[in-house]
Design a protein around this motif. Structure first.
Motif, mmCIF file in Angstrom:
data_model
loop_
_atom_site.group_PDB
_atom_site.id
_atom_site.type_symbol
_atom_site.label_atom_id
_atom_site.label_comp_id
_atom_site.label_asym_id
_atom_site.label_seq_id
_atom_site.Cartn_x
_atom_site.Cartn_y
_atom_site.Cartn_z
ATOM 1 N N VAL A 1 2.106 3.833 12.279
ATOM 2 C CA VAL A 1 1.460 4.853 13.094
ATOM 3 C C VAL A 1 2.530 5.821 13.571
ATOM 4 C CG1 VAL A 1 0.147 5.259 15.215
ATOM 5 C CG2 VAL A 1 -0.315 3.226 13.833
ATOM 6 N N GLY A 2 2.286 7.117 13.404
ATOM 7 C CA GLY A 2 3.237 8.128 13.850
ATOM 8 C C GLY A 2 2.800 8.768 15.145
ATOM 9 N N ASN A 3 3.764 9.376 15.846
ATOM 10 C CA ASN A 3 3.465 10.113 17.065
ATOM 11 C C ASN A 3 4.558 11.145 17.304
ATOM 12 O OD1 ASN A 3 3.748 10.715 20.040
ATOM 13 N ND2 ASN A 3 1.823 9.579 20.050
ATOM 14 N N TRP A 4 4.162 12.420 17.315
ATOM 15 C CA TRP A 4 5.077 13.487 17.723
ATOM 16 C C TRP A 4 4.992 13.574 19.235
ATOM 17 C CZ3 TRP A 4 8.377 15.298 14.335
ATOM 18 C CH2 TRP A 4 8.051 15.282 12.979
ATOM 19 N N ASP A 5 6.114 13.725 19.916
ATOM 20 C CA ASP A 5 6.096 13.679 21.381
ATOM 21 C C ASP A 5 5.609 14.962 22.038
ATOM 22 O OD1 ASP A 5 8.308 15.278 20.940
ATOM 23 O OD2 ASP A 5 9.609 14.198 22.320
ATOM 24 N N GLU A 6 5.318 15.984 21.238
ATOM 25 C CA GLU A 6 4.733 17.200 21.799
ATOM 26 C C GLU A 6 3.918 17.909 20.736
ATOM 27 O OE1 GLU A 6 8.046 20.595 21.325
ATOM 28 O OE2 GLU A 6 8.496 19.121 22.861
ATOM 29 N N ASN A 7 3.014 18.774 21.164
ATOM 30 C CA ASN A 7 2.201 19.543 20.231
ATOM 31 C C ASN A 7 3.049 20.623 19.581
ATOM 32 O OD1 ASN A 7 0.096 17.973 21.098
ATOM 33 N ND2 ASN A 7 -0.712 19.507 22.492
ATOM 34 N N SER A 8 2.669 21.006 18.376
ATOM 35 C CA SER A 8 3.404 22.021 17.637
ATOM 36 C C SER A 8 2.478 22.594 16.580
ATOM 37 C CB SER A 8 4.625 21.396 16.958
ATOM 38 O OG SER A 8 5.256 22.324 16.107
ATOM 39 N N ALA B 1 0.856 -1.188 0.000
ATOM 40 C CA ALA B 1 0.000 0.000 0.000
ATOM 41 C C ALA B 1 0.884 1.227 0.000
ATOM 42 C CB ALA B 1 -0.928 0.013 1.212
ATOM 43 N N GLU B 2 0.370 2.263 -0.613
ATOM 44 C CA GLU B 2 1.102 3.525 -0.731
ATOM 45 C C GLU B 2 0.149 4.649 -0.354
ATOM 46 O OE1 GLU B 2 3.595 5.739 -4.273
ATOM 47 O OE2 GLU B 2 2.939 3.670 -4.513
ATOM 48 N N PHE B 3 0.658 5.648 0.370
ATOM 49 C CA PHE B 3 -0.154 6.798 0.750
ATOM 50 C C PHE B 3 0.617 8.060 0.407
ATOM 51 C CE2 PHE B 3 -2.187 9.852 3.626
ATOM 52 C CZ PHE B 3 -3.519 9.619 3.296
ATOM 53 N N ALA B 4 0.042 8.871 -0.491
ATOM 54 C CA ALA B 4 0.741 10.051 -0.985
ATOM 55 C C ALA B 4 0.175 11.357 -0.453
ATOM 56 C CB ALA B 4 0.683 10.069 -2.518
ATOM 57 N N THR B 5 -1.000 11.311 0.140
ATOM 58 C CA THR B 5 -1.647 12.527 0.626
ATOM 59 C C THR B 5 -0.908 13.088 1.838
ATOM 60 O OG1 THR B 5 -3.766 11.672 -0.141
ATOM 61 C CG2 THR B 5 -3.832 13.481 1.446
ATOM 62 N N GLN B 6 -0.762 14.397 1.871
ATOM 63 C CA GLN B 6 -0.087 15.043 3.002
ATOM 64 C C GLN B 6 -0.864 14.800 4.297
ATOM 65 O OE1 GLN B 6 -0.242 19.440 4.073
ATOM 66 N NE2 GLN B 6 1.716 19.312 2.975
ATOM 67 N N ILE B 7 -0.138 14.435 5.340
ATOM 68 C CA ILE B 7 -0.711 14.296 6.673
ATOM 69 C C ILE B 7 -0.189 15.470 7.487
ATOM 70 C CG2 ILE B 7 -0.812 12.919 8.786
ATOM 71 C CD1 ILE B 7 -0.170 10.457 6.988
ATOM 72 N N SER B 8 -1.102 16.249 8.024
ATOM 73 C CA SER B 8 -0.739 17.408 8.837
ATOM 74 C C SER B 8 -1.387 17.245 10.201
ATOM 75 C CB SER B 8 -1.245 18.687 8.163
ATOM 76 O OG SER B 8 -1.037 19.805 9.003
ATOM 77 N N THR B 9 -0.578 17.374 11.255
ATOM 78 C CA THR B 9 -1.134 17.239 12.604
ATOM 79 C C THR B 9 -0.472 18.240 13.547
ATOM 80 O OG1 THR B 9 -1.527 15.736 14.460
ATOM 81 C CG2 THR B 9 0.491 15.387 13.193
ATOM 82 N N SER B 10 -1.254 18.721 14.476
ATOM 83 C CA SER B 10 -0.739 19.636 15.502
ATOM 84 C C SER B 10 -0.813 19.013 16.883
ATOM 85 C CB SER B 10 -1.540 20.942 15.497
ATOM 86 O OG SER B 10 -1.374 21.611 14.276
ATOM 87 N N ASP C 1 -1.262 9.650 18.552
ATOM 88 C CA ASP C 1 -1.008 8.743 17.436
ATOM 89 C C ASP C 1 -1.840 9.123 16.218
ATOM 90 O OD1 ASP C 1 0.693 7.290 19.029
ATOM 91 O OD2 ASP C 1 -0.586 5.524 19.176
ATOM 92 N N PHE C 2 -1.265 8.896 15.018
ATOM 93 C CA PHE C 2 -1.994 9.083 13.769
ATOM 94 C C PHE C 2 -1.529 8.026 12.776
ATOM 95 C CE2 PHE C 2 1.728 11.786 13.761
ATOM 96 C CZ PHE C 2 2.313 11.562 12.514
ATOM 97 N N ASN C 3 -2.482 7.509 11.993
ATOM 98 C CA ASN C 3 -2.160 6.501 10.990
ATOM 99 C C ASN C 3 -1.440 7.132 9.811
ATOM 100 O OD1 ASN C 3 -3.282 4.372 12.404
ATOM 101 N ND2 ASN C 3 -5.255 4.508 11.379
ATOM 102 N N ILE C 4 -0.419 6.432 9.304
ATOM 103 C CA ILE C 4 0.321 6.895 8.133
ATOM 104 C C ILE C 4 -0.092 6.086 6.908
ATOM 105 C CG2 ILE C 4 2.614 7.172 7.108
ATOM 106 C CD1 ILE C 4 3.657 7.538 10.037
#
Length: 161
Positions: free
Chosen positions: A131-138, A32-41, A45-48
């Motif tokens: 699944v991605g996870n940034w360790d702090e909000n930004s 599987a391939e995912f090309a759409t930009q994922i933007s999170t603040s 966790d968020f699915n990639i």
């Protein structure tokens, strides 16, 4: 004396779908391939990218390879991205704080890969995901940042035991 076996088709004794291959053989591959930009603040966790697979055999192993592209942190420094490989909700592998942003001038990271060999012991459909996870909000942080970044992918190979 050398021997040669030449066949056009191998047919299982009861069904062609159940021909048992030698240990270490690749039984099937899904991608599987995912090309759409994922933007999170948020720092959650968020699915990639995800891919389902239905094992042919409950004894199979699965080589899972994931690539995350276009990683860019928002405007703050000192932040870390970790990427997790999951089978359904089960954590298989965790990169830990793989990407570390030093300061607001060093925000773009490019890509990164993660892989693991999994033995789920099932013949029911399973879903592998990155699944991605940034360790702090930004301010917004990104995966698949733009058209120059490449696409995030996951490839699963079922390997006979």
């Amino acid at each position: 004396m050398a021997s040669t076996l030449t066949v056009d088709t191998i047919v299982g004794a009861t069904t062609a779908a159940n021909v048992k291959l030698p240990a270490g053989s690749v039984i099937q591959v899904v991608h599987a391939e995912f090309a759409t930009q994922i933007s999170t603040s948020s720092g959650g966790d968020f699915n990639i990218v995800t891919v389902p697979i239905t094992p042919k055999y409950s004894t199979s192993k699965f080589l899972v390879r994931g690539v995350v592209m276009g990683v860019q942190r928002g405007t703050t420094g000192g932040a870390r991205l970790s990427v997790k490989l999951k089978r359904d909700t089960t954590l298989i592998s965790n990169s830990g704080a793989n990407f570390y942003t030093l300061d607001a001038q060093n925000l773009r990271h490019g890509g990164f890969s993660i892989d693991d060999l999994d033995t789920p012991s099932t013949s029911s459909t399973i879903t592998y995901k990155l699944v991605g996870n940034w360790d702090e909000n930004s301010s917004p942080s990104y995966i698949n940042k733009d058209a120059n970044s490449g696409n995030s992918t996951i490839t699963v190979m079922e390997i006979s035991a």
